[in-house]
Design a protein around this motif. Structure first.
Motif, PDB file in Angstrom:
ATOM      1  N   SER A 164       8.523 -14.962  15.943  1.00 51.60           N
ATOM      2  CA  SER A 164       8.571 -16.348  15.952  1.00 51.60           C
ATOM      3  C   SER A 164       8.364 -16.821  14.728  1.00 51.60           C
ATOM      4  O   SER A 164       8.673 -18.161  14.885  1.00 51.60           O
ATOM      5  N   ASP A 456       5.625 -27.412  13.891  1.00 61.13           N
ATOM      6  CA  ASP A 456       4.389 -27.405  14.701  1.00 61.13           C
ATOM      7  C   ASP A 456       4.154 -28.864  15.009  1.00 61.13           C
ATOM      8  O   ASP A 456       3.524 -29.107  16.252  1.00 61.13           O
ATOM      9  N   ARG A 459       7.998 -29.875  17.414  1.00 62.67           N
ATOM     10  CA  ARG A 459       8.306 -29.055  18.673  1.00 62.67           C
ATOM     11  C   ARG A 459       7.297 -29.002  19.792  1.00 62.67           C
ATOM     12  O   ARG A 459       6.074 -28.398  19.464  1.00 62.67           O
ATOM     13  N   ALA A 461       6.755 -27.306  22.268  1.00 65.25           N
ATOM     14  CA  ALA A 461       6.583 -25.899  22.953  1.00 65.25           C
ATOM     15  C   ALA A 461       5.730 -24.866  21.858  1.00 65.25           C
ATOM     16  O   ALA A 461       5.414 -24.029  22.195  1.00 65.25           O
ATOM     17  N   VAL A 463       3.250 -23.196  19.638  1.00 67.39           N
ATOM     18  CA  VAL A 463       1.616 -22.799  19.716  1.00 67.39           C
ATOM     19  C   VAL A 463       0.653 -23.806  19.396  1.00 67.39           C
ATOM     20  O   VAL A 463      -0.520 -23.834  19.829  1.00 67.39           O
ATOM     21  N   ASN A 465       0.729 -27.177  19.484  1.00 67.13           N
ATOM     22  CA  ASN A 465       0.416 -27.994  20.648  1.00 67.13           C
ATOM     23  C   ASN A 465      -0.479 -27.467  21.834  1.00 67.13           C
ATOM     24  O   ASN A 465      -0.430 -26.198  22.506  1.00 67.13           O
ATOM     25  N   THR A 468       0.772 -26.078  25.152  1.00 69.22           N
ATOM     26  CA  THR A 468       1.349 -24.803  25.337  1.00 69.22           C
ATOM     27  C   THR A 468       0.319 -23.777  25.785  1.00 69.22           C
ATOM     28  O   THR A 468      -0.656 -23.248  25.093  1.00 69.22           O
ATOM     29  N   LEU A 470      -1.035 -20.051  25.994  1.00 67.99           N
ATOM     30  CA  LEU A 470      -1.045 -18.916  25.288  1.00 67.99           C
ATOM     31  C   LEU A 470      -1.437 -17.635  26.348  1.00 67.99           C
ATOM     32  O   LEU A 470      -2.400 -17.993  27.105  1.00 67.99           O
ATOM     33  N   GLN A 479       1.363 -16.049  16.056  1.00 61.49           N
ATOM     34  CA  GLN A 479       2.609 -16.780  16.413  1.00 61.49           C
ATOM     35  C   GLN A 479       3.104 -17.481  15.222  1.00 61.49           C
ATOM     36  O   GLN A 479       2.334 -17.931  14.378  1.00 61.49           O
TER      37      GLN A 479
END
Length: 510
Positions: A164, A456, A459, A461, A463, A465, A468, A470, A479
């Motif tokens: 990731s 971060d 994007r 998508a 994590v 955000n 998103t 989990l 991640q």
């Protein structure tokens, strides 16, 4: 193989009794008693027996490692416990720590009381345009395009970073427009930190609101960086200055100690126009690090309560205890099965003290999947360092659960000045490569971590955000991690640390 993530002191030694302080326990400001109590409080609701064991640890300075590891394990196997531990840990911090002013210990809420903000000077950059490609300094050269792509593959093959992490870097590479940060504001607490993103952010055109100690040497460098960039730098100054003030005059007046002047820093940040990301990169030695983290958390909590337009950013140290997914555990076990004859013999010859497997016991999660706890805590770093970093993790987890965007990325072990001043740590870093651990130069680490921050923020998508989904709340921590190889290594880090030090001493001619 420890990692001191940042470089700037957070409090002035001559004023150590002002501002955020440890509470008095039996007439003394005991860092051990407070740290032990905070960890026990964090665990009490979800694991009362574990909390009792924490309180039973007599020598916290040498016995803190197991409680921090156990706290991580409980959070891994009981996902709902993540929120409880974070909330109760933060409640304990805010209930126990004090703000000292005028010779009196006040509740920590005094750290966010009304106060006049410092004046502001904004340094406009004279550089033109931002980058049209992500360029990462590495081993005397630059990694760009295909070279960076190939290096990401090498890091993945070596187990240096998580897939990731490579995905995030490649997403930024594929969208160079993300690096145009004109109109983006980032508050950088600990602005002069070697591991901080200030240089990259200014180079990409951002507005950086900087907080650091009132030391002209720090501000002279930062102002110079800002002048040569396409970004702009807002700094707090002790007195109003003319618009035509020279850079030397600005540097002489710039800075504020956030531990001693937390109310003033909060008032200043409340006045920042538009949405911004609050990034914490502060570091200090020993107990001062905890005081700085508590001060940061006090103003963070107040800012989140007052402004819905604030997001958060943190860097995590790899020398901590982390929950990791089953795939990481299996990769480590494959590497352990393929270990050399020398390490096999050394393990037998030392009755299992050296070259222990990284994950001797995997953990079963409620959904039936496997996970593990990577225990890369290094006792020599001490319980204050562990607590300071855990406070940041608690705040990050709670803020994301509350709907805030939170960028938290694990940064690799890095050759910062603070590490290299320590003879033993410098030797461990010199010998770490013998065990598959890569130690990075500051310029490489901070550029990569700045790129992850951009990812971060840009994007949807990511994590970071909160929209998103989990699979596990602790996915926020694993991640995007670049741990230098500590998670996927065959060996438990502490079981090879002494050997790394010895090999490093020889290499350095010590």
């Amino acid at each position: 193989m420890t990692s001191m993530q940042t470089e700037v002191s957070a409090t002035s030694p001559s004023d150590a009794d002002d501002g955020v302080v440890f509470p008095l326990v039996a007439g003394a400001r005991s860092t051990s008693a407070t740290g032990r109590a905070v960890v026990a409080d964090a665990l009490r609701a979800v694991a009362p027996d574990a909390a009792d064991r924490v309180l039973a640890v007599r020598d916290w300075r040498s016995g803190y490692v197991a409680p921090f590891r156990e706290m991580t394990r409980i959070a891994l196997v009981d996902p709902p416990a993540v929120a409880t531990i974070a909330a109760d840990g933060l409640t304990a911090v805010h209930g126990r720590f004090r703000f000292r002013r005028g010779g009196e210990d006040l509740p920590l809420e005094a750290a966010v009381s009304d106060a006049p903000p410092p004046s502001t000077v904004t340094v406009e950059g004279r550089g033109r345009g931002g980058p049209d490609v992500l360029s990462v300094p590495y081993r005397g050269g630059r990694l760009v395009a295909e070279d960076l792509d190939r290096q990401l593959d090498r890091w993945l093959a070596a187990g240096t970073a998580e897939p990731s992490f490579a995905d995030a870097v490649r997403a930024v590479m594929a969208r160079p427009s993300w690096l145009d940060l004109a109109g983006v504001t980032v508050v950088v607490l600990g602005a002069g930190a070697q591991m901080g993103p200030l240089v990259s952010l200014l180079g990409w055109g951002a507005h950086v609101v900087a907080v650091d100690l009132p030391e002209p040497r720090i501000w002279s460098r930062l102002i110079g960086v800002a002048r040569s960039s396409p970004g702009r730098l807002s700094v707090p100054v002790a007195r109003p200055l003319r618009a035509s003030a020279a850079d030397e005059e600005i540097a002489a007046a710039a800075g504020v100690d956030l531990v001693r002047r937390t109310p003033q820093v909060l008032a200043w940040l409340l006045g920042v126009e538009g949405p911004f990301t609050l990034g914490s990169y502060v570091y200090a030695d020993g107990a001062a690090h905890v005081r700085a983290s508590v001060a940061v958390d006090a103003l963070t909590r107040a800012l989140l309560a007052a402004r819905p337009d604030v997001s958060l950013a943190f860097l995590a140290t790899p020398t901590d205890a982390f929950a990791v997914p089953g795939e990481v555990v299996e990769d480590s076990r494959r590497r352990y099965a393929a270990r050399s004859r020398v390490s096999r013999a050394a393990r037998v010859g030392t009755a299992g003290r050296l070259f222990r497997p990284n994950y001797s016991r995997p953990e079963r999660l409620p959904d039936g999947s496997l996970g593990g706890v990577n225990d890369s805590l290094v006792p020599q770093q001490g319980p204050n360092y562990a607590l300071a970093k855990r406070i940041e993790r608690w705040r990050a987890l709670q803020a994301r659960a509350d709907g805030r965007l939170v960028s938290l990325n694990v940064a690799p072990a890095t050759r910062t000045r603070s590490v290299l001043r320590n003879r033993v740590l410098a030797a461990a870093y010199a010998g770490a490569h013998r065990f598959g651990i890569e130690v990075f130069e500051p310029s490489t680490s901070n550029t990569l971590m700045a790129a992850l921050l951009v990812h971060d923020l840009r994007r949807p998508a990511a994590v970071a955000n909160p929209a998103t989904a989990l699979a596990h709340p602790l996915e926020l921590l694993w991640q995007g991690a670049n741990h230098g190889g500590l998670w996927r290594n065959a060996y438990e880090p502490r079981s090879v640390l002494g050997v790394a030090v010895a090999l490093g001493m020889v290499q350095r001619g010590a």
